[in-house]
Each structure stands twice: as structure tokens, then as C-alpha cells.
Scaffold this motif. Sequence first.
Motif, PDB file in Angstrom:
ATOM      1  N   ILE A  13      -7.297 -31.125   0.371  1.00  0.00           N
ATOM      2  CA  ILE A  13      -6.264 -31.583  -0.544  1.00  0.00           C
ATOM      3  C   ILE A  13      -6.898 -32.583  -1.506  1.00  0.00           C
ATOM      4  O   ILE A  13      -7.606 -33.488  -1.085  1.00  0.00           O
ATOM      5  CB  ILE A  13      -5.077 -32.177   0.231  1.00  0.00           C
ATOM      6  CG1 ILE A  13      -4.397 -31.045   1.012  1.00  0.00           C
ATOM      7  CG2 ILE A  13      -4.102 -32.878  -0.706  1.00  0.00           C
ATOM      8  CD1 ILE A  13      -3.266 -31.454   1.888  1.00  0.00           C
ATOM      9  N   THR A  29      -2.826 -29.335  -3.726  1.00  0.00           N
ATOM     10  CA  THR A  29      -1.851 -30.239  -3.117  1.00  0.00           C
ATOM     11  C   THR A  29      -1.402 -29.758  -1.745  1.00  0.00           C
ATOM     12  O   THR A  29      -0.751 -30.499  -1.016  1.00  0.00           O
ATOM     13  CB  THR A  29      -0.604 -30.408  -4.010  1.00  0.00           C
ATOM     14  OG1 THR A  29       0.002 -29.130  -4.214  1.00  0.00           O
ATOM     15  CG2 THR A  29      -0.969 -31.032  -5.346  1.00  0.00           C
ATOM     16  N   GLY A  30      -1.749 -28.519  -1.401  1.00  0.00           N
ATOM     17  CA  GLY A  30      -1.396 -27.986  -0.091  1.00  0.00           C
ATOM     18  C   GLY A  30      -2.256 -26.784   0.239  1.00  0.00           C
ATOM     19  O   GLY A  30      -2.668 -26.043  -0.658  1.00  0.00           O
ATOM     20  N   GLU A  32      -2.474 -23.561   3.209  1.00  0.00           N
ATOM     21  CA  GLU A  32      -1.934 -22.880   4.376  1.00  0.00           C
ATOM     22  C   GLU A  32      -2.886 -21.768   4.787  1.00  0.00           C
ATOM     23  O   GLU A  32      -3.204 -20.888   3.998  1.00  0.00           O
ATOM     24  CB  GLU A  32      -0.550 -22.292   4.079  1.00  0.00           C
ATOM     25  CG  GLU A  32       0.513 -23.346   3.892  1.00  0.00           C
ATOM     26  CD  GLU A  32       1.903 -22.756   3.787  1.00  0.00           C
ATOM     27  OE1 GLU A  32       2.194 -21.765   4.492  1.00  0.00           O
ATOM     28  OE2 GLU A  32       2.682 -23.300   2.999  1.00  0.00           O
ATOM     29  N   ASP A  43      -0.158 -25.163   7.982  1.00  0.00           N
ATOM     30  CA  ASP A  43      -0.610 -26.221   7.080  1.00  0.00           C
ATOM     31  C   ASP A  43      -1.945 -26.787   7.547  1.00  0.00           C
ATOM     32  O   ASP A  43      -2.138 -27.049   8.733  1.00  0.00           O
ATOM     33  CB  ASP A  43       0.412 -27.360   7.017  1.00  0.00           C
ATOM     34  CG  ASP A  43       1.667 -26.970   6.264  1.00  0.00           C
ATOM     35  OD1 ASP A  43       1.575 -26.111   5.374  1.00  0.00           O
ATOM     36  OD2 ASP A  43       2.728 -27.541   6.561  1.00  0.00           O
ATOM     37  N   ASP A  45      -5.286 -29.611   6.312  1.00  0.00           N
ATOM     38  CA  ASP A  45      -5.740 -30.672   5.408  1.00  0.00           C
ATOM     39  C   ASP A  45      -7.004 -30.264   4.671  1.00  0.00           C
ATOM     40  O   ASP A  45      -7.242 -30.680   3.545  1.00  0.00           O
ATOM     41  CB  ASP A  45      -6.013 -31.963   6.175  1.00  0.00           C
ATOM     42  CG  ASP A  45      -4.752 -32.583   6.724  1.00  0.00           C
ATOM     43  OD1 ASP A  45      -3.692 -32.440   6.083  1.00  0.00           O
ATOM     44  OD2 ASP A  45      -4.825 -33.215   7.791  1.00  0.00           O
ATOM     45  N   ASP A  58      -1.401 -24.521  -2.764  1.00  0.00           N
ATOM     46  CA  ASP A  58      -0.438 -25.083  -3.707  1.00  0.00           C
ATOM     47  C   ASP A  58      -1.223 -25.964  -4.663  1.00  0.00           C
ATOM     48  O   ASP A  58      -2.122 -26.702  -4.249  1.00  0.00           O
ATOM     49  CB  ASP A  58       0.615 -25.919  -2.976  1.00  0.00           C
ATOM     50  CG  ASP A  58       1.510 -25.070  -2.098  1.00  0.00           C
ATOM     51  OD1 ASP A  58       1.885 -23.967  -2.539  1.00  0.00           O
ATOM     52  OD2 ASP A  58       1.834 -25.507  -0.984  1.00  0.00           O
ATOM     53  N   TRP A  64       0.982 -21.677  -7.248  1.00  0.00           N
ATOM     54  CA  TRP A  64       0.223 -21.480  -6.022  1.00  0.00           C
ATOM     55  C   TRP A  64      -0.725 -20.313  -6.261  1.00  0.00           C
ATOM     56  O   TRP A  64      -0.541 -19.548  -7.200  1.00  0.00           O
ATOM     57  CB  TRP A  64       1.135 -21.227  -4.818  1.00  0.00           C
ATOM     58  CG  TRP A  64       1.987 -20.006  -4.929  1.00  0.00           C
ATOM     59  CD1 TRP A  64       3.227 -19.927  -5.484  1.00  0.00           C
ATOM     60  CD2 TRP A  64       1.655 -18.683  -4.490  1.00  0.00           C
ATOM     61  NE1 TRP A  64       3.683 -18.638  -5.425  1.00  0.00           N
ATOM     62  CE2 TRP A  64       2.754 -17.849  -4.813  1.00  0.00           C
ATOM     63  CE3 TRP A  64       0.564 -18.126  -3.859  1.00  0.00           C
ATOM     64  CZ2 TRP A  64       2.762 -16.492  -4.523  1.00  0.00           C
ATOM     65  CZ3 TRP A  64       0.580 -16.765  -3.570  1.00  0.00           C
ATOM     66  CH2 TRP A  64       1.684 -15.973  -3.897  1.00  0.00           C
TER      67      TRP A  64
END
Length: 73
Positions: A13, A29-30, A32, A43, A45, A58, A64
Amino acid sequence: MTILQENRTFIKIGTKVNHNQGPYPAKVTGIELTKDGSKYGIDMDKIFVEDKDRCVFDLDNGHWAYGYQINPI
């Protein structure tokens, strides 16, 4: 198109990426981790660069992208 940095081990991230959703770099920002190319997963990191095609990202521009659509800067 930007060439993947050889010394980069992780995408996490905050990593800046080039992507197919716009002309400018975006920040992740995200993340998965997915199974079978679905849009939703677990999710994370950070992930290893070699696993990016198994992930959905994301971005801070409101879009995305699948892993094959991004390249870390």
C-alpha cells in the motif's frame, strides 16, 4: 511503458504504479489476493511482485486494476 524495477521485491500500500486506467501514475490504496481471477479476495498489506497477477489493486484515482494491468514504478 515503464519496465519493472529489477530490485523491487514487494508491492505494498502506497506503492506508485503505472496502469491502464489513466495517463498518470497512481498509488495503491488496497490489495486483495484472489483465487481464479475473481475481483474479491483476501486483504493484504503487501505482496511479492511475482504474485501481482493473482491480485486486484485499488488505486487512489478511484479505479481498480487486475495485477496484469499495473507495473510498479
